[in-house]
Scaffold this active site. Structure first.
Site, short mmCIF file in Angstrom:
data_model
loop_
_atom_site.label_atom_id
_atom_site.label_comp_id
_atom_site.label_asym_id
_atom_site.label_seq_id
_atom_site.Cartn_x
_atom_site.Cartn_y
_atom_site.Cartn_z
N HIS A 194 -0.06 -2.12 -5.31
CA HIS A 194 0.78 -0.91 -5.39
C HIS A 194 0.99 -0.30 -4.00
O HIS A 194 0.10 0.36 -3.46
CB HIS A 194 0.12 0.12 -6.31
CG HIS A 194 0.96 1.31 -6.60
ND1 HIS A 194 1.37 1.67 -7.86
CD2 HIS A 194 1.49 2.26 -5.78
CE1 HIS A 194 2.11 2.75 -7.81
NE2 HIS A 194 2.19 3.15 -6.55
N HIS B 209 4.40 1.22 -1.26
CA HIS B 209 5.82 1.54 -1.11
C HIS B 209 6.23 1.10 0.30
O HIS B 209 6.19 1.88 1.25
CB HIS B 209 6.05 3.04 -1.29
CG HIS B 209 5.70 3.54 -2.65
ND1 HIS B 209 6.66 3.92 -3.57
CD2 HIS B 209 4.49 3.70 -3.27
CE1 HIS B 209 6.05 4.30 -4.70
NE2 HIS B 209 4.74 4.18 -4.53
N GLN C 261 12.53 6.98 -7.80
CA GLN C 261 11.76 8.11 -7.25
C GLN C 261 12.17 9.47 -7.83
O GLN C 261 11.34 10.31 -8.10
CB GLN C 261 11.90 8.13 -5.72
CG GLN C 261 11.19 9.27 -5.02
CD GLN C 261 9.68 9.17 -5.09
OE1 GLN C 261 9.08 8.41 -4.36
NE2 GLN C 261 9.07 9.93 -5.99
N HIS D 181 4.84 4.32 -12.56
CA HIS D 181 4.05 5.49 -12.14
C HIS D 181 3.93 6.36 -13.39
O HIS D 181 4.94 6.88 -13.87
CB HIS D 181 4.79 6.28 -11.06
CG HIS D 181 4.74 5.67 -9.70
ND1 HIS D 181 5.31 4.46 -9.40
CD2 HIS D 181 4.19 6.13 -8.54
CE1 HIS D 181 5.11 4.19 -8.12
NE2 HIS D 181 4.43 5.18 -7.56
N GLU E 260 1.17 10.80 -13.10
CA GLU E 260 0.58 11.04 -11.77
C GLU E 260 0.60 12.53 -11.50
O GLU E 260 1.36 13.04 -10.67
CB GLU E 260 1.36 10.28 -10.69
CG GLU E 260 0.67 10.31 -9.32
CD GLU E 260 1.48 9.63 -8.22
OE1 GLU E 260 2.63 9.22 -8.48
OE2 GLU E 260 0.96 9.53 -7.09
N ASP F 277 -1.04 2.48 -2.15
CA ASP F 277 0.08 3.39 -2.38
C ASP F 277 0.89 3.63 -1.10
O ASP F 277 2.09 3.48 -1.07
CB ASP F 277 -0.40 4.74 -2.96
CG ASP F 277 0.62 5.39 -3.88
OD1 ASP F 277 1.70 4.80 -4.09
OD2 ASP F 277 0.34 6.48 -4.41
N TRP G 3 3.55 10.86 1.87
CA TRP G 3 2.53 11.20 0.87
C TRP G 3 1.12 11.14 1.43
O TRP G 3 0.23 11.86 0.98
CB TRP G 3 2.65 10.25 -0.33
CG TRP G 3 3.90 10.48 -1.11
CD1 TRP G 3 4.06 11.36 -2.16
CD2 TRP G 3 5.17 9.88 -0.90
NE1 TRP G 3 5.35 11.32 -2.59
CE2 TRP G 3 6.06 10.43 -1.85
CE3 TRP G 3 5.65 8.92 0.00
CZ2 TRP G 3 7.39 10.06 -1.93
CZ3 TRP G 3 6.99 8.55 -0.09
CH2 TRP G 3 7.84 9.11 -1.03
FE FE2 Z 1 3.15 4.98 -5.83
#
Ligand code: FE2
Length: 417
Positions: A59, A61, A156, A214, A217, A313, A319
């Site tokens: 996982h 991005h 997203q 996702h 979350e 992630d 993030w």
């Molecule tokens: Fe993610």
């Protein structure tokens, strides 16, 4: 190529491993191959280090990596400021395929250095120029045979909460994206979230694709899209090809609900993914005290026989500002926050970043140290799981389908007392 004198994770003793034509030809007890039969240039002396299948990043991005600070840092550290900062990035920065590829490739180099050979990446399909989709599809082809990449269409900003959300997902799948993603807890309403899940499974069936969503979350104990995701996977027989990522809300569910939920989760056969470093950083931000950890029930799910893989992630993005591509650091965070630091837990802890990830990615023939399988492996500067995690042992050799992709000489300190 012969790897001489190595341990093999999960086996007793020392071994010599012969790789030919990209596959494991022979795995024999150490010294059963005559020394004179070994041509020196083809022999790697492992000195008792541990060989295991490569690490798997389930996982990440890759379209967002290495963008932290542009146009500004996420000052609150929350998931939602991360999403809005990324929105600013994609609407103010010129998006160029070659630049996205170079950032993603740099992240892959970092991961490769730390033993990763299989990567599943999300790509934001609500960035409507689709430069990220284009970039990652090209990179996937270019990296084949070095690092294997699977892509996920990740909405997203939502599917139902955008006027053309469904079209964007379909367009991404038509372009060749591998898996269908989602973000039901971020949709405007619960109804939209549920509708998005039905759309996701319909799309997965149409394109014969895996589902990787996702899911929940958020630190909201009322966010319960997981039960619908699992039920849909169960109804359609899609569990082994489904991943529920994050499921942070499970850390806030009451025990009575959770024990009922576990029966469904187990029957559904879905897989889980948790990103303990990113989630511990992003979640619990609105709490005062006690402050929640913001991660799913990794230990309990595992003990109930379900598959949980750990991932990063993010690597330095809106993030999460840190990360160097090292899954051992993610695992270290995971075993602490999930309290999996008992002896038995630590003895098998590398499963979370290797074999469990391989299940999430539905890898099979290409994964595992067995004669006849692809010669893909890593050699760690340690002897067992606990030692490797304790010392965050470097990967001294990474070989993918018989091709060496990383060699590293570990640094040795000279302590002067
Ligand atoms: Fe993610």
């Amino acid at each position: 190529m012969i790897i001489r004198n190595c341990r093999i994770r999960g086996k007793e003793g020392l071994f010599d491993v012969v790789c030919e034509n990209g596959i494991f030809q022979k795995i024999t007890p150490h010294k059963s191959i005559l020394e004179e039969a070994m041509e020196e240039e083809n022999v790697f002396e492992a000195e008792g280090r541990m060989m295991m299948p490569p690490f798997v990043e389930p996982h990440i991005h890759l379209d967002c990596v290495l963008t932290a600070g542009i146009p500004h840092y996420n000052m609150s550290g929350t998931l939602f400021e991360g999403i809005s900062t990324w929105h600013e990035y994609k609407t103010t920065q010129p998006l160029v395929v070659s630049e996205i590829k170079e950032r993603a490739k740099e992240a892959l180099r970092l991961m490769a250095e730390h033993g990763v050979q299989f990567v599943r990446t999300h790509v934001d399909v609500t960035e409507t120029s689709f430069k990220g989709v284009e970039a990652l599809l090209e990179l996937k082809e270019e990296m084949k045979g070095t690092i294997e990449i699977q892509t996920i269409a990740f909405p997203q900003n939502g599917i139902m909460s955008l006027k053309n959300g469904k079209e964007l997902m379909i367009r991404a799948m038509d372009m060749g994206i591998d898996c269908v993603g989602g973000i039901p807890h971020y949709e405007y309403t619960r109804e939209y979230g549920l509708e998005s899940l039905k759309f996701i499974f319909d799309l997965a069936e149409k394109y014969d694709a895996c589902v990787d969503v996702h899911c929940d979350e958020i630190d909201d104990g009322q966010s319960r899209f997981l039960e619908t995701l699992a039920t849909m996977a169960w109804e359609r027989g899609w569990g082994k090809r489904t991943v529920a990522a994050h499921t942070c809300a499970m850390g806030s569910y009451n025990d009575a609900y959770c024990s009922k939920l576990f029966r469904l989760l187990k029957d559904s056969e879905i897989n889980f993914n948790s990103c303990p470093a990113a989630s511990t950083h992003l979640q619990g931000r609105i709490d005062t005290f006690p402050k929640r950890r913001g991660i799913t029930r990794i230990k309990e799910l595992s003990e109930a026989g379900m598959n949980v893989a750990l991932g990063q992630d993010s690597i330095s993005d809106p993030w999460y500002p840190l990360g160097v591509g090292n899954l051992l650091r993610v695992l270290e965070m995971g075993v602490h926050v999930a309290q999996m630091t008992g002896y038995e837990d630590l003895r098998h802890c590398l499963d979370f970043i290797s074999t469990n990830g391989a299940k999430n990615l539905c890898l099979d023939q290409e994964y595992g140290i067995e004669e006849g399988k692809d010669a893909s492996f890593i050699l760690l500067d340690g002897k067992n799981d606990m030692e490797v995690l304790r010392f965050l042992s470097p990967v001294v050799l990474s070989v993918h389908k018989g091709k060496t992709i990383v060699e590293k000489i570990p640094a040795k300190a000279k302590v002067l007392f």
